[in-house]
Write an enzyme that holds these catalytic residues in place. Structure first.
Site, PDB file in Angstrom:
ATOM      1  N   ASP A  10       0.827  -1.212   0.000  1.00 16.80           N
ATOM      2  CA  ASP A  10       0.000   0.000   0.000  1.00 16.80           C
ATOM      3  C   ASP A  10       0.864   1.266   0.000  1.00 16.80           C
ATOM      4  OD1 ASP A  10      -2.442   1.326  -0.154  1.00 16.80           O
ATOM      5  OD2 ASP A  10      -2.717   1.379   2.023  1.00 16.80           O
ATOM      6  N   LYS A  12       1.910   4.710  -0.978  1.00 17.70           N
ATOM      7  CA  LYS A  12       1.232   5.894  -1.507  1.00 17.70           C
ATOM      8  C   LYS A  12       1.711   7.099  -0.713  1.00 17.70           C
ATOM      9  CE  LYS A  12      -2.766   4.987   1.436  1.00 17.70           C
ATOM     10  NZ  LYS A  12      -4.188   4.684   1.473  1.00 17.70           N
ATOM     11  N   ASN A  15       1.281   7.407   3.033  1.00 17.60           N
ATOM     12  CA  ASN A  15       1.996   6.419   3.839  1.00 17.60           C
ATOM     13  C   ASN A  15       3.506   6.645   3.853  1.00 17.60           C
ATOM     14  OD1 ASN A  15      -0.353   5.195   4.588  1.00 17.60           O
ATOM     15  ND2 ASN A  15      -0.211   3.524   3.123  1.00 17.60           N
ATOM     16  N   ASP A  37       2.364   2.705   8.050  1.00 18.89           N
ATOM     17  CA  ASP A  37       1.107   1.987   7.834  1.00 18.89           C
ATOM     18  C   ASP A  37       1.346   0.635   7.154  1.00 18.89           C
ATOM     19  OD1 ASP A  37      -1.446   1.061   7.585  1.00 18.89           O
ATOM     20  OD2 ASP A  37      -2.175   2.707   6.358  1.00 18.89           O
TER      21      ASP A  37
END
Length: 146
Positions: A10, A12, A15, A37
């Site tokens: 994830d 991005k 994060n 995260d």
């Protein structure tokens, strides 16, 4: 992260955080970007060729690598490199490549509009292209990117 057997899944902009060090002897230390995260982390399995079995599709729309299926997909660190490429693209031009008009996600090479990229270093564009390689086997690794 990858050398320790983890796939973030994830990557991005939200994060990634900037960690600044205090001054040392009057010199400001270089800032470091940190990934946070790890809620969707996938653990690589040596028996699966250092891949992870992603049981259900996870990640954030617009950053998910095109090879990720809806369920039971073998994934590797290359999915993070795809997401990193999308993030770099967005940092350069303030929109994700998935927001390009007339581009269907996963249909082929990511488009670059000349007018948006004329002031961006060719080396940055090369890195982004290597991250956004459609074939995950040909996609650049984190080590190569460094």
């Amino acid at each position: 992260m990858h050398t320790n057997g983890f796939i973030h899944a994830d990557i991005k902009i939200p994060n990634v955080v900037l960690h600044r060090f205090p001054e040392v002897d009057g010199q400001m230390e270089a800032p470091i970007l940190k990934i946070c995260d790890f809620g969707l982390v996938q653990i690589m399995d040596p028996q699966l060729g250092n891949k992870a079995l992603m049981k259900t599709m996870c990640g954030t729309k617009g950053y998910i690598a095109p090879e990720i299926g809806s369920h039971n997909t073998l994934v590797g660190p290359e999915i993070d490199m795809w997401s990193f490429g999308v993030m770099m693209y967005e940092l350069c031009v303030a929109y994700k490549p998935t927001e390009m008009r007339n581009y269907r996600y996963g249909s082929g090479p990511i488009p670059f509009r000349d007018r948006d990229w004329k002031k961006i270093s060719p080396l940055v564009i090369k890195l982004i292209n290597e991250c956004l390689e459609m074939d995950p086997q040909k996609r650049i690794t984190a080590e190569e990117a460094l």
